[in-house]
Design a protein around this motif. Structure first.
Motif, PDB file in Angstrom:
ATOM      1  N   GLY A 175      -5.877  -9.818  30.120  1.00  7.65           N
ATOM      2  CA  GLY A 175      -7.104  -9.919  30.029  1.00  7.65           C
ATOM      3  C   GLY A 175      -7.752  -8.591  29.630  1.00  7.65           C
ATOM      4  N   ARG A 176      -8.945  -8.388  29.761  1.00  5.35           N
ATOM      5  CA  ARG A 176      -9.704  -7.061  29.176  1.00  5.35           C
ATOM      6  C   ARG A 176      -9.359  -5.880  30.218  1.00  5.35           C
ATOM      7  NH1 ARG A 176     -15.273  -5.870  26.354  1.00  5.35           N
ATOM      8  NH2 ARG A 176     -15.531  -3.471  26.953  1.00  5.35           N
ATOM      9  N   LEU A 177      -8.636  -4.850  29.444  1.00  6.94           N
ATOM     10  CA  LEU A 177      -8.581  -4.020  30.324  1.00  6.94           C
ATOM     11  C   LEU A 177      -9.338  -2.477  29.830  1.00  6.94           C
ATOM     12  CD1 LEU A 177      -6.063  -5.581  30.946  1.00  6.94           C
ATOM     13  CD2 LEU A 177      -4.810  -3.228  31.634  1.00  6.94           C
ATOM     14  N   GLU A 178      -9.962  -1.559  30.218  1.00  4.02           N
ATOM     15  CA  GLU A 178     -10.650  -0.517  30.179  1.00  4.02           C
ATOM     16  C   GLU A 178      -9.551   0.511  29.947  1.00  4.02           C
ATOM     17  OE1 GLU A 178     -13.633  -1.039  29.230  1.00  4.02           O
ATOM     18  OE2 GLU A 178     -13.668  -2.970  29.902  1.00  4.02           O
ATOM     19  N   ILE A 179     -10.146   1.810  29.219  1.00  4.13           N
ATOM     20  CA  ILE A 179      -9.502   2.822  29.210  1.00  4.13           C
ATOM     21  C   ILE A 179      -9.167   3.572  30.672  1.00  4.13           C
ATOM     22  CG2 ILE A 179      -9.653   5.385  28.310  1.00  4.13           C
ATOM     23  CD1 ILE A 179      -9.687   3.141  25.974  1.00  4.13           C
ATOM     24  N   LEU A 212      -8.655  -2.914  25.840  1.00  2.00           N
ATOM     25  CA  LEU A 212      -7.862  -3.561  25.452  1.00  2.00           C
ATOM     26  C   LEU A 212      -7.632  -4.794  25.861  1.00  2.00           C
ATOM     27  CD1 LEU A 212      -4.514  -1.310  25.335  1.00  2.00           C
ATOM     28  CD2 LEU A 212      -5.485  -2.036  23.043  1.00  2.00           C
ATOM     29  N   GLU A 213      -7.251  -5.992  25.246  1.00  2.41           N
ATOM     30  CA  GLU A 213      -7.277  -7.323  25.455  1.00  2.41           C
ATOM     31  C   GLU A 213      -5.790  -7.815  25.451  1.00  2.41           C
ATOM     32  OE1 GLU A 213      -9.253  -9.948  26.311  1.00  2.41           O
ATOM     33  OE2 GLU A 213     -11.226  -8.858  25.965  1.00  2.41           O
ATOM     34  N   TYR A 214      -5.159  -7.866  26.755  1.00  2.60           N
ATOM     35  CA  TYR A 214      -3.910  -8.384  26.889  1.00  2.60           C
ATOM     36  C   TYR A 214      -3.791 -10.008  26.725  1.00  2.60           C
ATOM     37  CZ  TYR A 214      -1.985  -4.002  27.434  1.00  2.60           C
ATOM     38  OH  TYR A 214      -1.461  -2.530  27.208  1.00  2.60           O
ATOM     39  N   GLU A 215      -2.905 -10.686  26.283  1.00  2.00           N
ATOM     40  CA  GLU A 215      -2.876 -12.087  26.097  1.00  2.00           C
ATOM     41  C   GLU A 215      -1.259 -12.286  26.411  1.00  2.00           C
ATOM     42  OE1 GLU A 215      -4.502 -14.647  23.165  1.00  2.00           O
ATOM     43  OE2 GLU A 215      -5.656 -12.789  22.569  1.00  2.00           O
ATOM     44  N   ALA A 216      -0.782 -13.520  27.074  1.00  3.07           N
ATOM     45  CA  ALA A 216       0.394 -13.699  27.367  1.00  3.07           C
ATOM     46  C   ALA A 216       0.686 -15.070  27.253  1.00  3.07           C
ATOM     47  CB  ALA A 216       1.116 -13.198  28.462  1.00  3.07           C
ATOM     48  N   TYR A 217       2.079 -15.472  27.011  1.00  2.00           N
ATOM     49  CA  TYR A 217       2.465 -17.198  27.044  1.00  2.00           C
ATOM     50  C   TYR A 217       2.892 -16.805  28.617  1.00  2.00           C
ATOM     51  CZ  TYR A 217       4.657 -21.584  27.019  1.00  2.00           C
ATOM     52  OH  TYR A 217       5.358 -22.786  27.372  1.00  2.00           O
ATOM     53  N   GLU A 218       2.026 -17.272  29.495  1.00  2.00           N
ATOM     54  CA  GLU A 218       2.536 -16.863  30.871  1.00  2.00           C
ATOM     55  C   GLU A 218       3.767 -17.205  31.486  1.00  2.00           C
ATOM     56  OE1 GLU A 218      -0.880 -16.762  33.661  1.00  2.00           O
ATOM     57  OE2 GLU A 218      -2.072 -16.799  31.933  1.00  2.00           O
ATOM     58  N   ARG A 260      12.607  -3.013  27.694  1.00  2.00           N
ATOM     59  CA  ARG A 260      12.957  -4.616  27.572  1.00  2.00           C
ATOM     60  C   ARG A 260      11.577  -5.366  27.708  1.00  2.00           C
ATOM     61  NH1 ARG A 260      16.534  -7.027  25.244  1.00  2.00           N
ATOM     62  NH2 ARG A 260      16.896  -8.680  26.692  1.00  2.00           N
ATOM     63  N   ILE A 261      10.613  -5.062  28.393  1.00  2.00           N
ATOM     64  CA  ILE A 261       9.277  -5.836  28.285  1.00  2.00           C
ATOM     65  C   ILE A 261       8.871  -5.504  26.804  1.00  2.00           C
ATOM     66  CG2 ILE A 261       7.015  -5.535  28.889  1.00  2.00           C
ATOM     67  CD1 ILE A 261       7.958  -4.329  31.729  1.00  2.00           C
ATOM     68  N   LYS A 262       8.788  -4.686  26.258  1.00  2.00           N
ATOM     69  CA  LYS A 262       8.359  -4.547  24.958  1.00  2.00           C
ATOM     70  C   LYS A 262       9.376  -5.288  23.867  1.00  2.00           C
ATOM     71  CE  LYS A 262       5.312  -0.962  25.443  1.00  2.00           C
ATOM     72  NZ  LYS A 262       4.037  -1.223  24.925  1.00  2.00           N
ATOM     73  N   GLN A 263      10.476  -5.341  24.156  1.00  2.00           N
ATOM     74  CA  GLN A 263      11.108  -6.214  23.314  1.00  2.00           C
ATOM     75  C   GLN A 263      11.214  -8.014  23.393  1.00  2.00           C
ATOM     76  OE1 GLN A 263      15.360  -4.622  24.358  1.00  2.00           O
ATOM     77  NE2 GLN A 263      15.259  -2.860  22.950  1.00  2.00           N
ATOM     78  N   ILE A 264      11.100  -8.128  24.587  1.00  2.00           N
ATOM     79  CA  ILE A 264      11.181  -9.651  24.799  1.00  2.00           C
ATOM     80  C   ILE A 264      10.164 -10.312  25.386  1.00  2.00           C
ATOM     81  CG2 ILE A 264      13.949  -9.461  25.030  1.00  2.00           C
ATOM     82  CD1 ILE A 264      13.615  -9.938  27.843  1.00  2.00           C
ATOM     83  N   CYS A 265       9.308  -9.947  25.973  1.00  2.00           N
ATOM     84  CA  CYS A 265       8.165 -10.436  26.970  1.00  2.00           C
ATOM     85  C   CYS A 265       6.945 -10.934  25.803  1.00  2.00           C
ATOM     86  CB  CYS A 265       7.415  -9.469  27.728  1.00  2.00           C
ATOM     87  SG  CYS A 265       8.705  -9.263  29.111  1.00  2.00           S
ATOM     88  N   PRO A 266       6.661 -12.084  25.880  1.00  2.00           N
ATOM     89  CA  PRO A 266       5.516 -12.565  25.163  1.00  2.00           C
ATOM     90  C   PRO A 266       4.285 -12.104  25.575  1.00  2.00           C
ATOM     91  CG  PRO A 266       6.269 -14.488  26.361  1.00  2.00           C
ATOM     92  CD  PRO A 266       7.083 -12.924  26.797  1.00  2.00           C
ATOM     93  N   ILE A 267       3.956 -10.935  25.633  1.00  2.00           N
ATOM     94  CA  ILE A 267       2.686 -10.299  25.771  1.00  2.00           C
ATOM     95  C   ILE A 267       2.067  -9.681  24.610  1.00  2.00           C
ATOM     96  CG2 ILE A 267       1.528  -8.492  27.368  1.00  2.00           C
ATOM     97  CD1 ILE A 267       3.727  -9.374  29.476  1.00  2.00           C
ATOM     98  N   TRP A 268       0.821  -9.889  24.305  1.00  2.00           N
ATOM     99  CA  TRP A 268       0.212  -9.244  23.094  1.00  2.00           C
ATOM    100  C   TRP A 268      -0.950  -8.462  23.429  1.00  2.00           C
ATOM    101  CZ3 TRP A 268       1.452 -14.393  23.691  1.00  2.00           C
ATOM    102  CH2 TRP A 268       2.476 -14.973  23.167  1.00  2.00           C
ATOM    103  N   LYS A 269      -1.368  -7.221  22.681  1.00  2.00           N
ATOM    104  CA  LYS A 269      -2.379  -6.498  22.636  1.00  2.00           C
ATOM    105  C   LYS A 269      -3.530  -7.194  21.553  1.00  2.00           C
ATOM    106  CE  LYS A 269      -0.081  -2.376  23.575  1.00  2.00           C
ATOM    107  NZ  LYS A 269       0.161  -1.046  23.627  1.00  2.00           N
TER     108      LYS A 269
END
Length: 129
Positions: free
Chosen positions: A89-93, A53-59, A120-129
């Motif tokens: 960033g990139r995360l492995e299994i 997975l690649e995670y991105e965020a508006y930090e 709440r993280i899932k609801q409001i945090c600007p973090i994307w896979k």
């Protein structure tokens, strides 16, 4: 170690537990429960194979949303102290993408606040896979 963090480095559970448990001098010895949650990258999603997975965020906004969640938890469960680290960033299994640690005098509050934090993280945090 900061209680709330976002970054590319692998997440470490034990140091975060120590940081959350340390708290301030008035709290020493008052916690009867520590609850941890690790969100891991799994090898499947919706019946499809996942390689990584690649995670991105508006930090800046992501960290502010962590602070908001911490404030909400303090408002609902005043005795709870929380630590929250999320990786980008990139995360492995099998790697941890998020770690949440909650401590409280009572296990019910530690469990409830930990579950609240991940929802709440899932609801409001600007973090994307």
């Amino acid at each position: 170690m900061p209680l709330l963090a976002l970054g590319t480095a692998p997440l470490l559970l034990e140091p975060l537990i120590e940081a959350v448990s340390a708290g301030d001098a008035d709290r020493q010895g008052s916690d009867g429960a520590i609850v941890t949650f690790l969100g891991l990258v799994r090898n499947h999603n919706v019946g499809r194979r996942v390689l990584y997975l690649e995670y991105e965020a508006y930090e800046p906004l992501a960290v502010r949303s962590f602070e908001r969640i911490a404030d909400e938890i303090t408002g609902r469960w005043p005795s709870v102290r929380m630590g929250l680290h999320h990786r980008i960033g990139r995360l492995e299994i099998g790697e941890a993408s998020v770690i949440i640690v909650t401590t409280s005098a009572h296990r019910a509050d530690a469990f409830a606040s930990n579950r609240y934090a991940i929802e709440r993280i899932k609801q409001i945090c600007p973090i994307w896979k």
